[in-house]
Design a protein around this motif. Structure first.
Motif, short mmCIF file in Angstrom:
data_model
loop_
_atom_site.label_atom_id
_atom_site.label_comp_id
_atom_site.label_asym_id
_atom_site.label_seq_id
_atom_site.Cartn_x
_atom_site.Cartn_y
_atom_site.Cartn_z
N UNK A 179 -6.90 -10.40 -10.39
CA UNK A 179 -5.93 -10.88 -11.38
C UNK A 179 -6.67 -11.22 -12.69
N UNK A 180 -5.93 -11.12 -13.78
CA UNK A 180 -6.51 -11.41 -15.09
C UNK A 180 -5.64 -12.50 -15.71
N UNK A 181 -6.26 -13.68 -15.92
CA UNK A 181 -5.46 -14.79 -16.45
C UNK A 181 -5.18 -14.63 -17.93
N UNK A 182 -4.00 -15.10 -18.35
CA UNK A 182 -3.72 -15.17 -19.78
C UNK A 182 -3.50 -13.82 -20.44
N UNK A 183 -3.29 -12.78 -19.64
CA UNK A 183 -3.06 -11.46 -20.22
C UNK A 183 -1.78 -10.91 -19.61
N UNK A 184 -0.98 -10.21 -20.42
CA UNK A 184 0.18 -9.55 -19.84
C UNK A 184 -0.07 -8.05 -19.92
N UNK A 185 -0.05 -7.41 -18.78
CA UNK A 185 -0.31 -5.97 -18.79
C UNK A 185 0.95 -5.23 -18.40
N UNK A 186 1.01 -3.98 -18.84
CA UNK A 186 2.12 -3.13 -18.37
C UNK A 186 1.85 -2.77 -16.91
N UNK A 187 2.87 -2.28 -16.26
CA UNK A 187 2.70 -1.95 -14.85
C UNK A 187 1.67 -0.83 -14.70
N UNK A 188 0.81 -0.94 -13.70
CA UNK A 188 -0.13 0.16 -13.47
C UNK A 188 0.64 1.37 -12.93
N UNK A 189 0.03 2.53 -13.03
CA UNK A 189 0.72 3.73 -12.54
C UNK A 189 0.61 3.81 -11.02
N UNK A 190 -0.36 3.08 -10.45
CA UNK A 190 -0.49 3.10 -8.98
C UNK A 190 0.38 1.97 -8.40
N UNK A 191 0.73 2.08 -7.10
CA UNK A 191 1.52 0.99 -6.51
C UNK A 191 0.75 -0.33 -6.55
N UNK A 192 1.47 -1.45 -6.66
CA UNK A 192 0.84 -2.77 -6.54
C UNK A 192 0.71 -3.04 -5.05
N UNK A 193 -0.52 -3.29 -4.60
CA UNK A 193 -0.69 -3.50 -3.15
C UNK A 193 -1.42 -4.82 -2.91
N UNK A 194 -1.83 -5.04 -1.66
CA UNK A 194 -2.58 -6.25 -1.35
C UNK A 194 -1.74 -7.51 -1.43
N UNK A 195 -0.46 -7.40 -1.05
CA UNK A 195 0.42 -8.58 -1.08
C UNK A 195 1.05 -8.74 0.31
N UNK A 196 1.55 -9.96 0.57
CA UNK A 196 2.25 -10.24 1.83
C UNK A 196 3.75 -10.37 1.55
N UNK A 197 4.58 -10.06 2.59
CA UNK A 197 6.00 -10.44 2.50
C UNK A 197 6.19 -11.70 3.33
N UNK A 198 7.45 -12.18 3.49
CA UNK A 198 7.60 -13.53 4.06
C UNK A 198 7.28 -13.58 5.55
N UNK A 199 7.20 -12.42 6.21
CA UNK A 199 6.78 -12.51 7.61
C UNK A 199 5.27 -12.36 7.72
N UNK A 200 4.59 -12.33 6.55
CA UNK A 200 3.13 -12.27 6.58
C UNK A 200 2.61 -10.86 6.75
N UNK A 201 3.52 -9.86 6.65
CA UNK A 201 3.09 -8.47 6.75
C UNK A 201 2.64 -7.96 5.38
#
Length: 296
Positions: free
Chosen positions: A192-214
């Motif tokens: 993550x980069x603090x204090x910067x607003x970036x446009x969406x990357x062209x690749x999928x955003x990954x490395x996140x969990x959903x509410x069941x922890x998957x």
């Protein structure tokens, strides 16, 4: 008086010596309150000794049993900052409680999210869920009028949601979110980069969990105007226009990451939560999903 001669019938002559036929009339009428002649099977199965009471009394004593005879439990129902004290039968189901809440709040059962140590199961009884006296029942949901009001432009809705959020305790302290956040960052979390607003990357955003922890990844298919939410099991392809709102909040102690929810239906129950979204993409995700690109 025949078989219907009642104790009440015998007691009456004391005050009615002038009209001797009165007691016998009463004696005939009284048993009918219990469904027929005193000793006949049609007596409606009244308990012994009650069978010849006045109808009003019979209905009061039996009515009490229709409601109790079962245990009542005292609940505090909390909805929209209103508190309702409710006495309710322990052997009633969650679905019946929703009906009761409907009569108190005007909130249709389908719109209610009823919470007691998690979501209240409709098919179980209050006894099975181990609800005790004084239990607090939280109700979340909007009446039809509120829902109609939400059809204001998404911008205004966003502002209202923001105001609402500021009043509530931080989301990341709520139990359902703690469960996931306490696992810590996913091992493949995006930097993550603090204090910067970036446009969406062209690749999928990954490395996140959903509410069941998957593990979950977000792919923004701008040409199809879709958001793809991918998990190990499947990929949900959601038209951007069907997402009613996007809510986000920095994660306490890790403010460079956010937890974010996509609202897929009319109430908060339909939020799809995603955790550990790098802060630099939060605004771009909201703008993309809520359709601000056309203003540029």
């Amino acid at each position: 008086g025949g078989p219907g001669q009642s104790p009440a019938g015998r007691a009456l002559p004391v005050h009615s010596s002038p009209g001797a036929e009165e007691p016998s009339m009463e004696a005939e009428e009284l048993p009918l309150g219990c469904g027929g002649q005193g000793d006949s099977p049609a007596a409606g199965g009244c308990p012994e000794g009650e069978e010849r009471q006045d109808p009003p009394l019979a209905s009061v004593s039996n009515g009490g049993e229709a409601e109790s005879g079962k245990e009542l439990v005292e609940l505090k129902v909390i909805w929209n900052k209103n508190k309702y004290d409710v006495k309710f039968c322990l052997d009633s189901t969650g679905a019946e409680l929703k009906q009761k809440i409907h009569s108190l709040t005007g909130l249709p059962p389908a719109m209610q999210k009823v919470m007691f140590k998690g979501l209240l199961p409709e098919e179980k009884t209050l006894r099975e869920i181990k609800i005790t006296n004084g239990a607090k029942i939280m109700v979340v949901g909007s009446t039809i009028n509120d829902v109609l009001a939400v059809n204001t432009p998404k911008e205004a809705a966003q502002q209202e949601v923001k105001a609402e959020e500021n009043k509530k305790e931080p989301l990341c302290r709520q139990k359902q979110h703690r469960k996931v956040l306490d696992k810590g960052k996913p091992d493949d979390v995006m930097p993550s980069v603090k204090g910067v607003q970036e446009r969406l990357p062209t690749v999928p955003l990954s490395g996140m969990y959903n509410k069941s922890g998957g593990k979950v990844r977000l792919t923004f298919k701008l040409e199809q105007d879709q958001l793809w939410i991918g998990t190990k099991e499947r990929t949900e392809k959601l038209p951007m226009a069907s997402i009613k709102n996007v809510v986000s909040e920095p994660i306490e102690g890790h403010e460079d990451y956010h937890m974010m929810a996509f609202q897929l239906g009319p109430t908060e129950a339909s939020y799809y939560w995603v955790y550990w979204v790098p802060t630099q993409y939060v605004d771009a995700i909201k703008d993309t999903v809520l359709g601000k690109w056309q203003y540029f």
